[in-house]
Write a protein that holds these residues in place. Sequence first.
Motif, short mmCIF file in Angstrom:
data_model
loop_
_atom_site.label_atom_id
_atom_site.label_comp_id
_atom_site.label_asym_id
_atom_site.label_seq_id
_atom_site.Cartn_x
_atom_site.Cartn_y
_atom_site.Cartn_z
N GLU A 1 0.74 -1.15 -0.03
CA GLU A 1 -0.14 0.11 0.12
C GLU A 1 1.00 1.33 -0.06
O GLU A 1 1.85 1.39 0.89
CB GLU A 1 -0.84 0.02 1.29
CG GLU A 1 -2.09 1.01 1.13
CD GLU A 1 -3.16 0.73 2.35
OE1 GLU A 1 -4.14 1.35 2.14
OE2 GLU A 1 -2.99 0.05 2.98
N LEU B 1 -6.93 -3.86 -9.42
CA LEU B 1 -5.72 -4.79 -9.59
C LEU B 1 -6.29 -6.26 -9.24
O LEU B 1 -6.93 -6.41 -7.98
CB LEU B 1 -4.66 -4.45 -8.42
CG LEU B 1 -4.07 -3.04 -8.70
CD1 LEU B 1 -2.81 -2.75 -7.81
CD2 LEU B 1 -3.89 -2.64 -10.29
N GLY C 1 -5.98 -5.54 -4.94
CA GLY C 1 -6.05 -4.03 -4.65
C GLY C 1 -6.56 -3.05 -5.39
O GLY C 1 -7.32 -3.37 -6.56
N ALA D 1 -5.55 0.82 -7.26
CA ALA D 1 -4.62 1.80 -7.69
C ALA D 1 -5.25 3.08 -8.28
O ALA D 1 -6.09 3.01 -9.06
CB ALA D 1 -3.43 1.24 -8.46
N VAL E 1 -0.77 2.57 -5.22
CA VAL E 1 -1.65 1.41 -4.59
C VAL E 1 -2.25 2.17 -3.40
O VAL E 1 -1.90 2.84 -2.50
CB VAL E 1 -0.80 0.32 -4.13
CG1 VAL E 1 -1.88 -0.62 -3.36
CG2 VAL E 1 -0.19 -0.40 -5.29
N GLN F 1 -5.18 -2.34 -0.56
CA GLN F 1 -4.40 -3.80 -0.95
C GLN F 1 -5.45 -4.77 -0.11
O GLN F 1 -5.75 -4.70 1.01
CB GLN F 1 -3.37 -3.86 -0.28
CG GLN F 1 -2.59 -5.09 -0.64
CD GLN F 1 -0.93 -4.91 -0.15
OE1 GLN F 1 -0.62 -3.92 0.54
NE2 GLN F 1 -0.11 -5.99 -0.70
N ILE G 1 0.48 -8.00 -4.59
CA ILE G 1 0.25 -7.37 -5.62
C ILE G 1 1.75 -7.50 -6.37
O ILE G 1 2.90 -6.97 -5.86
CB ILE G 1 0.09 -5.76 -5.71
CG1 ILE G 1 -1.08 -5.59 -4.97
CG2 ILE G 1 0.01 -5.22 -6.97
CD1 ILE G 1 -1.54 -4.18 -4.49
#
Length: 406
Positions: free
Chosen positions: A223, A245, A263, A265, A279, A282, A286
């Motif tokens: 993160e 993501l 996650g 972003a 990011v 999360q 990743i």
Amino acid sequence: MRRTTICRSNQALLTALLATPFLVTALGAQDTTRVDSTRVEAAQIPTSHVVVRGETLWSISQMYYGDPLLWPEIYRLNTAVVEDPHWIYPGEELLLAPATTLAQGDTASTVPQGAAADTVHADTVHAGGDTIAVVADTTPEPPPPPGVEEAYQTIFDRSRTRSAEIRDILRAYVNTAYHPVRRGEFYSAGWLTERENLPWAKVLGNTAQPAIRRLSEHTSAGEFEEIAIEPPRSASYHVGDSLLLARLDREEVGWGQVVVPVGVARVTAVQSKQVLAEVVMQFGRIRADRVALPLEPYKDPGIVRPTLVAQGLEGKVVDSRDQHPLVGVQHIYFIDKGRADGVTPGDVFEIYQPAAGAPRPASEEVRVQLLIVHTREHSASGLVIGVANPDVVPGMPVRLVKKMPS
């Protein structure tokens, strides 16, 4: 302490007797009177606060409660608005404690009485040739003993502070507004592609160079770290766009691939062959073999509650998102009913075992309750909120038991 010197003569004695009333008046003027005054400042805590640029929960807690360490209480009151306490955005309205009046006491003050300043020097009276000298003691009075708040206290005998009182007041408001589906549950649920061709982008990995040479080709990101993403040719990304993501899992027969979010972003820079993104949320690991997709907008269903329905919509369990031998709370299950069938986030389904057709049939058994947190056109993702029997297999029947108001 006063020292009096009297000349031993009859004339001096007579003069001393005549001057006594004046001396009493002069000495009495030197007394002071302590006046206790209390200043009360009423600080009203508003019911809400609109976030402006540059503010954090830490600074808002310092502004209203006088203690930045109380920011978790503001976050607890606003979990429906603030998904991550590290990220609040301008324009968000945060709930605070209802208007509470707080009072602070001031210290006592000492003021002179009468014209003592004018008479303090009149301590010598001349009567002819003899003198009666009254010498006032100039030793300062000892300071008053410190109050309760000024005395040093250890952590074992410290009295309740204002922060502790505010914390207790905030704990009293435990009945926060009910939100059936939260933003984080919606984004992290996962879903089925339903054999739809989606414009996936490729995650290239973390842009930060490791201090130690890595032994693997995969670079992971956490993160608030920056990653590079290669968008598809037909896509056009802009600064500020949000991307989901995800990890593409197994192929579900007849339903396409299983999408497992890892996650969220936010695009920070657009370059010729790639984009850079930070990011901000999360859910899983990743790394460079993940994919990205423009984020689906989250629609808050509000603070309404689903209502009971009889003989609701029926369907079947497709499969679980993650391959667990036994179902548990917070697991995700897919069902074969979606938006086309009227399913909306916040609906509640139950997975049940029908009554057997044996000569001595067992009664119907409800095994799992699902809260729908994400919907597709022909499927939905349900979050397990109750487990009576963890034995759930694909193909088991489900039925709608609570429906969100339309």
